[in-house]
Design an enzyme around this catalytic site. Structure first.
Site, PDB file in Angstrom:
ATOM      1  N   PRO A 241      25.471  50.025  47.318  1.00  0.00           N
ATOM      2  CA  PRO A 241      25.227  50.218  45.895  1.00  0.00           C
ATOM      3  C   PRO A 241      25.785  49.119  45.002  1.00  0.00           C
ATOM      4  O   PRO A 241      26.887  48.613  45.247  1.00  0.00           O
ATOM      5  CB  PRO A 241      25.938  51.535  45.586  1.00  0.00           C
ATOM      6  CG  PRO A 241      26.011  52.243  46.870  1.00  0.00           C
ATOM      7  CD  PRO A 241      26.089  51.189  47.940  1.00  0.00           C
ATOM      8  N   ASN A 242      25.017  48.826  43.988  1.00  0.00           N
ATOM      9  CA  ASN A 242      25.369  47.909  42.898  1.00  0.00           C
ATOM     10  C   ASN A 242      25.352  46.431  43.286  1.00  0.00           C
ATOM     11  O   ASN A 242      25.475  45.569  42.421  1.00  0.00           O
ATOM     12  CB  ASN A 242      26.733  48.270  42.279  1.00  0.00           C
ATOM     13  CG  ASN A 242      26.742  49.678  41.716  1.00  0.00           C
ATOM     14  OD1 ASN A 242      25.877  50.009  40.911  1.00  0.00           O
ATOM     15  ND2 ASN A 242      27.668  50.521  42.148  1.00  0.00           N
TER      16      ASN A 242
ATOM     17  N   ARG B 272      27.120  41.608  37.230  1.00  0.00           N
ATOM     18  CA  ARG B 272      28.194  42.565  36.945  1.00  0.00           C
ATOM     19  C   ARG B 272      29.552  41.940  37.269  1.00  0.00           C
ATOM     20  O   ARG B 272      29.720  41.306  38.312  1.00  0.00           O
ATOM     21  CB  ARG B 272      28.000  43.867  37.728  1.00  0.00           C
ATOM     22  CG  ARG B 272      28.360  43.779  39.177  1.00  0.00           C
ATOM     23  CD  ARG B 272      28.758  45.134  39.781  1.00  0.00           C
ATOM     24  NE  ARG B 272      28.848  44.978  41.219  1.00  0.00           N
ATOM     25  CZ  ARG B 272      29.474  45.823  42.001  1.00  0.00           C
ATOM     26  NH1 ARG B 272      30.021  46.898  41.522  1.00  0.00           N
ATOM     27  NH2 ARG B 272      29.529  45.601  43.290  1.00  0.00           N
TER      28      ARG B 272
ATOM     29  N   TYR C  99      33.261  39.282  41.032  1.00  0.00           N
ATOM     30  CA  TYR C  99      32.283  39.072  42.113  1.00  0.00           C
ATOM     31  C   TYR C  99      31.583  37.711  42.077  1.00  0.00           C
ATOM     32  O   TYR C  99      30.791  37.411  42.966  1.00  0.00           O
ATOM     33  CB  TYR C  99      31.238  40.193  42.089  1.00  0.00           C
ATOM     34  CG  TYR C  99      31.838  41.563  42.316  1.00  0.00           C
ATOM     35  CD1 TYR C  99      32.443  41.882  43.528  1.00  0.00           C
ATOM     36  CD2 TYR C  99      31.837  42.531  41.310  1.00  0.00           C
ATOM     37  CE1 TYR C  99      33.016  43.131  43.738  1.00  0.00           C
ATOM     38  CE2 TYR C  99      32.406  43.785  41.507  1.00  0.00           C
ATOM     39  CZ  TYR C  99      32.992  44.075  42.721  1.00  0.00           C
ATOM     40  OH  TYR C  99      33.555  45.301  42.931  1.00  0.00           O
TER      41      TYR C  99
ATOM     42  N   ASN D 204      28.267  45.014  53.812  1.00  0.00           N
ATOM     43  CA  ASN D 204      29.100  45.224  52.631  1.00  0.00           C
ATOM     44  C   ASN D 204      28.638  46.546  52.034  1.00  0.00           C
ATOM     45  O   ASN D 204      27.624  46.584  51.323  1.00  0.00           O
ATOM     46  CB  ASN D 204      28.920  44.082  51.621  1.00  0.00           C
ATOM     47  CG  ASN D 204      29.814  44.287  50.397  1.00  0.00           C
ATOM     48  OD1 ASN D 204      30.397  45.358  50.217  1.00  0.00           O
ATOM     49  ND2 ASN D 204      29.910  43.277  49.561  1.00  0.00           N
TER      50      ASN D 204
ATOM     51  N   ALA E 158      30.807  50.512  47.140  1.00  0.00           N
ATOM     52  CA  ALA E 158      31.726  51.638  46.936  1.00  0.00           C
ATOM     53  C   ALA E 158      31.634  52.678  48.054  1.00  0.00           C
ATOM     54  O   ALA E 158      32.579  53.461  48.251  1.00  0.00           O
ATOM     55  CB  ALA E 158      31.451  52.283  45.586  1.00  0.00           C
TER      56      ALA E 158
ATOM     57  N   GLU F 157      32.606  43.961  58.598  1.00  0.00           N
ATOM     58  CA  GLU F 157      32.650  44.492  57.229  1.00  0.00           C
ATOM     59  C   GLU F 157      33.026  43.351  56.285  1.00  0.00           C
ATOM     60  O   GLU F 157      33.991  42.632  56.547  1.00  0.00           O
ATOM     61  CB  GLU F 157      33.708  45.596  57.192  1.00  0.00           C
ATOM     62  CG  GLU F 157      33.934  46.219  55.845  1.00  0.00           C
ATOM     63  CD  GLU F 157      35.060  47.276  55.899  1.00  0.00           C
ATOM     64  OE1 GLU F 157      35.525  47.643  57.015  1.00  0.00           O
ATOM     65  OE2 GLU F 157      35.489  47.703  54.821  1.00  0.00           O
TER      66      GLU F 157
ATOM     67  N   HIS G  22      33.725  42.198  52.188  1.00  0.00           N
ATOM     68  CA  HIS G  22      33.897  42.479  50.759  1.00  0.00           C
ATOM     69  C   HIS G  22      34.066  41.154  50.041  1.00  0.00           C
ATOM     70  O   HIS G  22      34.885  40.321  50.458  1.00  0.00           O
ATOM     71  CB  HIS G  22      35.114  43.379  50.508  1.00  0.00           C
ATOM     72  CG  HIS G  22      34.966  44.688  51.193  1.00  0.00           C
ATOM     73  ND1 HIS G  22      34.099  45.653  50.732  1.00  0.00           N
ATOM     74  CD2 HIS G  22      35.509  45.160  52.336  1.00  0.00           C
ATOM     75  CE1 HIS G  22      34.136  46.676  51.581  1.00  0.00           C
ATOM     76  NE2 HIS G  22      34.974  46.406  52.554  1.00  0.00           N
TER      77      HIS G  22
ATOM     78  N   ARG H 165      43.254  45.163  44.365  1.00  0.00           N
ATOM     79  CA  ARG H 165      42.636  45.906  43.262  1.00  0.00           C
ATOM     80  C   ARG H 165      43.174  47.339  43.200  1.00  0.00           C
ATOM     81  O   ARG H 165      44.297  47.598  43.604  1.00  0.00           O
ATOM     82  CB  ARG H 165      41.110  45.842  43.432  1.00  0.00           C
ATOM     83  CG  ARG H 165      40.584  44.399  43.426  1.00  0.00           C
ATOM     84  CD  ARG H 165      39.088  44.325  43.580  1.00  0.00           C
ATOM     85  NE  ARG H 165      38.406  44.988  42.477  1.00  0.00           N
ATOM     86  CZ  ARG H 165      37.101  45.284  42.473  1.00  0.00           C
ATOM     87  NH1 ARG H 165      36.344  44.971  43.532  1.00  0.00           N
ATOM     88  NH2 ARG H 165      36.545  45.882  41.431  1.00  0.00           N
TER      89      ARG H 165
HETATM   90  C1  DQA Z   1      32.976  45.435  47.202  1.00  0.00           C
HETATM   91  C2  DQA Z   1      34.292  46.128  46.890  1.00  0.00           C
HETATM   92  C3  DQA Z   1      34.072  47.599  46.613  1.00  0.00           C
HETATM   93  O1  DQA Z   1      35.310  48.244  46.330  1.00  0.00           O
HETATM   94  C4  DQA Z   1      33.145  47.771  45.421  1.00  0.00           C
HETATM   95  O2  DQA Z   1      32.894  49.148  45.189  1.00  0.00           O
HETATM   96  C5  DQA Z   1      31.889  47.003  45.547  1.00  0.00           C
HETATM   97  C6  DQA Z   1      31.930  45.657  46.127  1.00  0.00           C
HETATM   98  C7  DQA Z   1      33.137  43.901  47.368  1.00  0.00           C
HETATM   99  O3  DQA Z   1      32.221  43.277  47.876  1.00  0.00           O
HETATM  100  O4  DQA Z   1      34.167  43.339  46.957  1.00  0.00           O
HETATM  101  O5  DQA Z   1      30.829  47.436  45.119  1.00  0.00           O
HETATM  102  O6  DQA Z   1      32.483  45.935  48.449  1.00  0.00           O
END
Ligand code: DQA
Length: 148
Positions: free
Chosen positions: A11-12, A19, A24, A75, A78, A99, A101, A108
């Site tokens: 997501p996102n 964003r 990011y 990735n 959330a 994994e 990020h 954070r």
């Molecule tokens: C994320 C870190 C997560 O905590 C966050 O919810 C994201 C992006 C990252 O790539 O740093 O959406 O996975």
């Protein structure tokens, strides 16, 4: 032997570049996909690159990967911190899982420090920006070479 790697985004991540760029960065997901394709081609890997805001679609893609893929780079956004269902799907996938990020989740909010996916991942990359995807692909290529 399969050289196919699934690169999955939760997501996102479709909003990457727009964003919270201070966290990011300014690159878009299309930029990340292009960089992954370049690294994959040079390393002799084939990739399927997907993003979804829907948990079930990520799970369905992991199930699809079970049939064909030699590895997964994920990735989960959330969903990292909430999804037992994605952990279960990854536990049903045998080849390596990495994994990624973009941000350093350990720097954070406290809730970002726990990852269900890390209980399955063979490696975790956090805080390397979008380059983390490329590093994960290089690691997979190395492991696949070692496998012959
Ligand atoms: C994320 C870190 C997560 O905590 C966050 O919810 C994201 C992006 C990252 O790539 O740093 O959406 O996975």
């Amino acid at each position: 032997m399969s050289r196919l790697v699934y690169v999955l985004n939760g997501p996102n991540l479709n909003l990457l570049g727009k964003r919270q760029p201070q966290i990011y960065g300014h690159e878009t997901l299309a930029d990340v996909e292009a960089a992954c394709r370049e690294v994959a081609a040079a390393a002799g890997l084939e990739i399927r690159f997907h993003q979804s805001n829907a948990e079930f679609q990520i799970i369905d893609l992991i199930h699809e990967a079970r049939e064909t893929a030699a590895g997964i780079v994920i990735n989960p956004g959330a969903l990292t911190h909430t999804s037992v269902a994605i952990l279960d799907a990854l536990n049903a996938f045998e080849p390596p899982v990495f994994e990624v990020h973009i941000s350093n989740v350990h720097k954070r909010e406290a809730f970002r420090r726990h990852s269900y996916v890390s209980l399955r991942a063979d490696g975790v990359i956090a805080g390397f920006g979008t380059q983390g995807y490329e590093l994960a692909l290089l690691r997979l290529a190395r492991l696949l070479e070692a496998d012959g």
